[in-house]
Design a protein around this motif. Structure first.
Motif, PDB file in Angstrom:
ATOM      1  N   MET A   1     -10.531 -10.353 -50.051  1.00 35.26           N
ATOM      2  CA  MET A   1     -10.035 -11.188 -51.156  1.00 35.26           C
ATOM      3  C   MET A   1     -11.021 -11.126 -52.319  1.00 35.26           C
ATOM      4  O   MET A   1     -12.221 -11.210 -52.109  1.00 35.26           O
ATOM      5  N   ARG A   2     -10.450 -10.965 -53.513  1.00 33.17           N
ATOM      6  CA  ARG A   2     -11.291 -10.961 -54.707  1.00 33.17           C
ATOM      7  C   ARG A   2     -11.389 -12.373 -55.265  1.00 33.17           C
ATOM      8  O   ARG A   2     -10.376 -13.047 -55.466  1.00 33.17           O
ATOM      9  N   GLN A   3     -12.625 -12.783 -55.523  1.00 34.09           N
ATOM     10  CA  GLN A   3     -12.851 -14.177 -55.907  1.00 34.09           C
ATOM     11  C   GLN A   3     -12.245 -14.503 -57.275  1.00 34.09           C
ATOM     12  O   GLN A   3     -11.866 -15.632 -57.538  1.00 34.09           O
ATOM     13  N   GLN A   4     -12.184 -13.473 -58.116  1.00 38.20           N
ATOM     14  CA  GLN A   4     -11.581 -13.609 -59.437  1.00 38.20           C
ATOM     15  C   GLN A   4     -10.226 -14.309 -59.365  1.00 38.20           C
ATOM     16  O   GLN A   4      -9.874 -15.111 -60.214  1.00 38.20           O
ATOM     17  N   ARG A   5      -9.460 -14.005 -58.331  1.00 35.65           N
ATOM     18  CA  ARG A   5      -8.093 -14.516 -58.238  1.00 35.65           C
ATOM     19  C   ARG A   5      -7.979 -15.731 -57.312  1.00 35.65           C
ATOM     20  O   ARG A   5      -6.903 -16.263 -57.138  1.00 35.65           O
ATOM     21  N   LEU A   6      -9.086 -16.089 -56.666  1.00 37.42           N
ATOM     22  CA  LEU A   6      -9.019 -17.141 -55.643  1.00 37.42           C
ATOM     23  C   LEU A   6      -8.943 -18.529 -56.274  1.00 37.42           C
ATOM     24  O   LEU A   6      -9.677 -18.826 -57.207  1.00 37.42           O
ATOM     25  N   LEU A   7      -8.073 -19.367 -55.751  1.00 36.93           N
ATOM     26  CA  LEU A   7      -8.045 -20.765 -56.188  1.00 36.93           C
ATOM     27  C   LEU A   7      -9.182 -21.492 -55.464  1.00 36.93           C
ATOM     28  O   LEU A   7      -9.046 -21.885 -54.303  1.00 36.93           O
ATOM     29  N   ASN A   8     -10.315 -21.574 -56.171  1.00 32.27           N
ATOM     30  CA  ASN A   8     -11.495 -22.163 -55.549  1.00 32.27           C
ATOM     31  C   ASN A   8     -12.263 -22.965 -56.598  1.00 32.27           C
ATOM     32  O   ASN A   8     -13.330 -22.587 -57.062  1.00 32.27           O
ATOM     33  N   PRO A   9     -11.682 -24.106 -56.972  1.00 34.20           N
ATOM     34  CA  PRO A   9     -12.296 -24.901 -58.043  1.00 34.20           C
ATOM     35  C   PRO A   9     -13.527 -25.643 -57.540  1.00 34.20           C
ATOM     36  O   PRO A   9     -13.414 -26.729 -56.963  1.00 34.20           O
ATOM     37  N   THR A  10     -14.707 -25.045 -57.732  1.00 28.99           N
ATOM     38  CA  THR A  10     -15.933 -25.733 -57.293  1.00 28.99           C
ATOM     39  C   THR A  10     -16.313 -26.795 -58.325  1.00 28.99           C
ATOM     40  O   THR A  10     -15.932 -26.714 -59.490  1.00 28.99           O
ATOM     41  N   LEU A  11     -17.043 -27.794 -57.864  1.00 32.26           N
ATOM     42  CA  LEU A  11     -17.426 -28.914 -58.730  1.00 32.26           C
ATOM     43  C   LEU A  11     -18.924 -29.100 -58.690  1.00 32.26           C
ATOM     44  O   LEU A  11     -19.566 -28.883 -57.669  1.00 32.26           O
ATOM     45  N   ARG A  12     -19.468 -29.529 -59.840  1.00 33.92           N
ATOM     46  CA  ARG A  12     -20.884 -29.868 -59.864  1.00 33.92           C
ATOM     47  C   ARG A  12     -21.067 -31.301 -59.351  1.00 33.92           C
ATOM     48  O   ARG A  12     -21.950 -31.597 -58.573  1.00 33.92           O
ATOM     49  N   ASP A  13     -20.188 -32.163 -59.821  1.00 28.07           N
ATOM     50  CA  ASP A  13     -20.291 -33.580 -59.443  1.00 28.07           C
ATOM     51  C   ASP A  13     -19.053 -34.006 -58.686  1.00 28.07           C
ATOM     52  O   ASP A  13     -17.970 -33.479 -58.906  1.00 28.07           O
ATOM     53  N   VAL A  14     -19.242 -34.954 -57.800  1.00 26.45           N
ATOM     54  CA  VAL A  14     -18.097 -35.473 -57.056  1.00 26.45           C
ATOM     55  C   VAL A  14     -18.041 -36.984 -57.252  1.00 26.45           C
ATOM     56  O   VAL A  14     -19.035 -37.601 -57.606  1.00 26.45           O
ATOM     57  N   PRO A  15     -16.871 -37.582 -57.032  1.00 26.38           N
ATOM     58  CA  PRO A  15     -16.735 -39.026 -57.215  1.00 26.38           C
ATOM     59  C   PRO A  15     -17.755 -39.791 -56.373  1.00 26.38           C
ATOM     60  O   PRO A  15     -18.074 -39.384 -55.252  1.00 26.38           O
ATOM     61  N   GLY A  16     -18.271 -40.861 -56.914  1.00 29.40           N
ATOM     62  CA  GLY A  16     -19.310 -41.641 -56.247  1.00 29.40           C
ATOM     63  C   GLY A  16     -18.874 -42.219 -54.922  1.00 29.40           C
ATOM     64  O   GLY A  16     -19.705 -42.493 -54.052  1.00 29.40           O
ATOM     65  N   ASP A  17     -17.562 -42.394 -54.727  1.00 32.12           N
ATOM     66  CA  ASP A  17     -17.125 -43.026 -53.478  1.00 32.12           C
ATOM     67  C   ASP A  17     -17.068 -42.025 -52.324  1.00 32.12           C
ATOM     68  O   ASP A  17     -16.749 -42.380 -51.194  1.00 32.12           O
ATOM     69  N   ALA A  18     -17.376 -40.758 -52.608  1.00 29.25           N
ATOM     70  CA  ALA A  18     -17.435 -39.779 -51.521  1.00 29.25           C
ATOM     71  C   ALA A  18     -18.802 -39.911 -50.857  1.00 29.25           C
ATOM     72  O   ALA A  18     -19.782 -39.319 -51.284  1.00 29.25           O
ATOM     73  N   GLU A  19     -18.851 -40.717 -49.780  1.00 27.61           N
ATOM     74  CA  GLU A  19     -20.149 -41.054 -49.175  1.00 27.61           C
ATOM     75  C   GLU A  19     -20.618 -39.996 -48.182  1.00 27.61           C
ATOM     76  O   GLU A  19     -21.793 -39.678 -48.114  1.00 27.61           O
ATOM     77  N   ALA A  20     -19.698 -39.477 -47.376  1.00 31.88           N
ATOM     78  CA  ALA A  20     -20.097 -38.562 -46.309  1.00 31.88           C
ATOM     79  C   ALA A  20     -20.420 -37.191 -46.892  1.00 31.88           C
ATOM     80  O   ALA A  20     -19.754 -36.711 -47.813  1.00 31.88           O
ATOM     81  N   ALA A  21     -21.444 -36.547 -46.337  1.00 32.50           N
ATOM     82  CA  ALA A  21     -21.840 -35.216 -46.809  1.00 32.50           C
ATOM     83  C   ALA A  21     -20.666 -34.244 -46.721  1.00 32.50           C
ATOM     84  O   ALA A  21     -20.427 -33.446 -47.640  1.00 32.50           O
ATOM     85  N   SER A  22     -19.919 -34.311 -45.628  1.00 30.38           N
ATOM     86  CA  SER A  22     -18.801 -33.375 -45.462  1.00 30.38           C
ATOM     87  C   SER A  22     -17.752 -33.604 -46.542  1.00 30.38           C
ATOM     88  O   SER A  22     -17.178 -32.655 -47.083  1.00 30.38           O
ATOM     89  N   HIS A  23     -17.499 -34.841 -46.886  1.00 25.93           N
ATOM     90  CA  HIS A  23     -16.506 -35.151 -47.909  1.00 25.93           C
ATOM     91  C   HIS A  23     -16.951 -34.584 -49.257  1.00 25.93           C
ATOM     92  O   HIS A  23     -16.201 -33.883 -49.939  1.00 25.93           O
ATOM     93  N   ARG A  24     -18.219 -34.849 -49.608  1.00 34.08           N
ATOM     94  CA  ARG A  24     -18.745 -34.352 -50.881  1.00 34.08           C
ATOM     95  C   ARG A  24     -18.680 -32.826 -50.933  1.00 34.08           C
ATOM     96  O   ARG A  24     -18.227 -32.242 -51.907  1.00 34.08           O
ATOM     97  N   LEU A  25     -19.119 -32.190 -49.844  1.00 40.93           N
ATOM     98  CA  LEU A  25     -19.171 -30.727 -49.843  1.00 40.93           C
ATOM     99  C   LEU A  25     -17.775 -30.108 -49.880  1.00 40.93           C
ATOM    100  O   LEU A  25     -17.568 -29.074 -50.507  1.00 40.93           O
TER     101      LEU A  25
END
Ligand code: ATP
Ligand code: MG
Length: 567
Positions: A1-25
């Motif tokens: 798979m070519r990443q150029q076309r992949l739906l993979n919206p990464t984020l720098r910041d996540v909502p503050g209510d995401a407490e668990a590491a797994s949720h944030r990641l």
């Protein structure tokens, strides 16, 4: 798979209510997105990891002799009414009506549906035993959906049900599922423990929960570091000795009233009298299905409501009101067992042997000192109704018990005949005698496992996937996509690896190298390969996400290298 076309919206910041590491990641790495509280979409990378877990679950279930099927999510209310759970299950069951006003539930679990199906399809002992499973979406209107996939309102579960003709048959079916679960969670790369759990008021004898060890876990596990004993705190028992503590062994005095104005809590009392909470006996006034009971427990410990209900044989326990406490001849905040003859006393074993204890005096602003349990409280019924506390020892080997937090990723349960009786799932034996089938049920929170895996495998830079679950095994990075030689070599590597059966995500995006490296760490695939400066020498850079160190490799050695890493 070519990443150029992949739906993979990464984020720098996540909502503050995401407490668990797994949720944030999972949000940051673009694996999931929330639609509504406790309801998530799986984006392509999240789905791939989820599918890898499903594959492991399927392989181990099939190997254990279970058969896969698929049941509906929409359940007619009549089924749940017939089992009695339409009322008992409470607000967690999502309910709806069709256009004709007929009631339905969204399946929270499938005992009703499977038992009804088996009742219609199996009538003879010759067709037993049978174990069936499905991987299917469940709906539960959780009071507190949180931690992302760890506690959802819509989530993926593997649920299995066994039908046997005898209890020894059930034992074997249960053991087969237990063993399969050990294989599944091991293959998923989880650090886990199978713990004894509470089987609830009805039916069931044995039940084990599989706990992934993690601080974010909502369950407390009590375990012995020296032997195999491990149990959920709700079920765990330990041994307490009061001998040689500050609350025993002192010169004997008679119970003496002491003025303790406004001092009503254990904490206040221990500070006021400068004594340890262990030296106080807490008197907890409860009502068990209408009847008042005073539960006596050592001041530093907590009552375990599940055990208490079992000991008293009741389904509901409430606290006595101030007026009800007064009617017993006492007063809230100063309740004590001495001279309180009109009410049933129940003593936790933690107060056994205390001979210099402080208790309430049943009088506003007074306590009694120097109480000797044996001398002053007469014949007591001793029971275990506490949560195991720090310092208790193992009932099997005597070593000190330890505590850990766990995420319940799986649950195996001997149901017995609860559902087969209420729903009429019977079989006839060799002599034509009709008997209820003996059932077991076995759940795995497949989507919860995904979150638990990430919870255990991550660092500050991102996810560190175990090989078996990783969405892709290899992340191929091209540093300069405008450089034709780099692209040609990347293409060659991509083809070689995919032809050899490896799953590869090729980062062919026009991004700065720093962005690509950060994203690669965040996405966390086991092996990163970078095509860059040394392209003309056919040398690439490798980084194993788990180890972290970077090394060079000649392209000609790549396949052998991957074999040693992945096979
Ligand atoms: P919990 O105590 O966490 O609410 P449970 O006892 O209600 O779990 P079961 O009814 O035994 O869970 O369900 C089987 C498995 O389904 C659990 O072991 C767990 O892994 C998973 N599970 C239960 N509830 C949820 C949820 N809300 N979100 C994700 N997974 C869940
Ligand atoms: Mg639950």
């Amino acid at each position: 798979m070519r990443q150029q076309r992949l739906l993979n919206p990464t984020l720098r910041d996540v909502p503050g209510d995401a407490e668990a590491a797994s949720h944030r990641l999972m949000l940051r790495a673009g694996l999931i997105r929330q639609l509504s509280s406790g309801i998530y979409s799986y984006l392509p990378l999240g789905l791939k990891a989820l599918q890898h877990i499903q594959t492991i679950v399927r392989e181990e279930m099939d190997r254990a002799g279970a058969q896969e099927m698929l049941m509906p999510a929409l359940h007619p209310a009549e089924l749940w009414k017939a089992s009695g759970r339409w009322d008992v299950y409470g607000p967690e069951l999502m309910r709806l009506e069709d256009r004709n006003g007929r009631e339905f539930a969204l399946g929270a679990t499938h005992e009703e549906v499977i038992t009804t199906l088996i009742k219609d399809e199996i009538h003879s002992y010759k067709k037993l035993p049978v174990t069936l499973y499905q991987i299917q979406t469940k709906y539960r209107d959780e009071r507190r959906p949180r931690f992302g996939l760890l506690r959802g309102r819509e989530f993926l579960m593997k649920d299995a049900y066994s039908f046997d003709r005898s209890t020894s048959g059930l034992d074997a079916s249960y053991q087969a599922m237990f063993d399969a679960y050990v294989n599944i969670f091991t293959r998923c790369g989880l650090q886990f423990r199978a713990v004894e759990a509470d089987s609830g008021a009805i039916g069931g004898t044995d039940t084990h929960e599989f706990m992934a060890l993690a601080d974010v876990g909502e369950d407390t596990i009590v375990h012995c570091p020296s032997c195999q004993y491990a149990a959920n705190l709700e079920k765990a028992t330990g041994v307490i000795t009061n001998e040689g503590t500050s609350s025993t062994g002192l010169p004997q005095a008679q119970p003496t009233k002491i003025h303790t104005p406004g001092v009503t809590s254990i904490k206040q009392l221990s500070q006021f009298l400068t004594i340890e909470p262990q030296q106080i006996i807490k008197s907890v006034a409860i009502k068990a299905e209408g009847a008042p009971v005073i539960v006596l427990i050592r001041g530093d410990l907590e009552i375990n409501e599940i055990k208490l209900k079992q000991v008293l044989g009741v389904a509901e326990i409430t606290m006595l009101s101030e007026a009800e406490i007064q009617a017993l001849g006492s007063i809230a905040g100063f309740i004590g067992p001495v001279g309180l003859s009109s009410v049933k006393l129940l003593a936790d074993t933690s107060i056994q042997g205390l001979n210099n204890a402080v208790v309430g005096a049943n009088e506003a602003d007074y306590h009694l000192q120097h109480v000797d349990v044996q001398r002053d409280l007469g014949e007591l019924t001793y029971v275990d109704v506490r949560n195991v506390g720090q310092g208790e020892s193992c009932i099997h080997c005597g070593n000190e018990l330890a505590f850990a937090r766990g995420i319940e990723v799986g649950h195996v349960f001997k149901l017995g005949t609860k559902y087969s009786e209420s729903l009429g799932a019977t079989f006839s034996d060799e002599n034509g005698v009709s008997e209820p089938m003996i059932m077991g049920c076995y759940g795995i929170g497949v989507s919860r496992v995904l979150a638990a895996v990430i919870e255990q495998h991550q660092d500050e830079r991102g996810i560190i996937w175990p090989n078996a679950i990783a969405p892709y095994s290899i992340h191929l990075l091209t540093v300069q996509v405008k450089d034709e030689a780099q692209m040609t070599l990347s293409e060659e590597i991509y083809q070689t690896l995919t032809s050899a059966g490896y799953s590869v995500l090729w980062d062919d995006r026009e991004e700065r190298p720093g962005v690509k490296f950060n994203d690669a760490d965040l996405l966390g695939f086991p092996l990163r390969l970078t095509v860059g400066k040394k392209t003309s020498e056919r040398i690439i850079e490798c980084k194993e996400r788990r180890q972290g160190e970077v090394y060079e490799l000649n392209v000609e050695q790549l396949l052998t290298h991957c074999q040693s890493l992945f096979n």
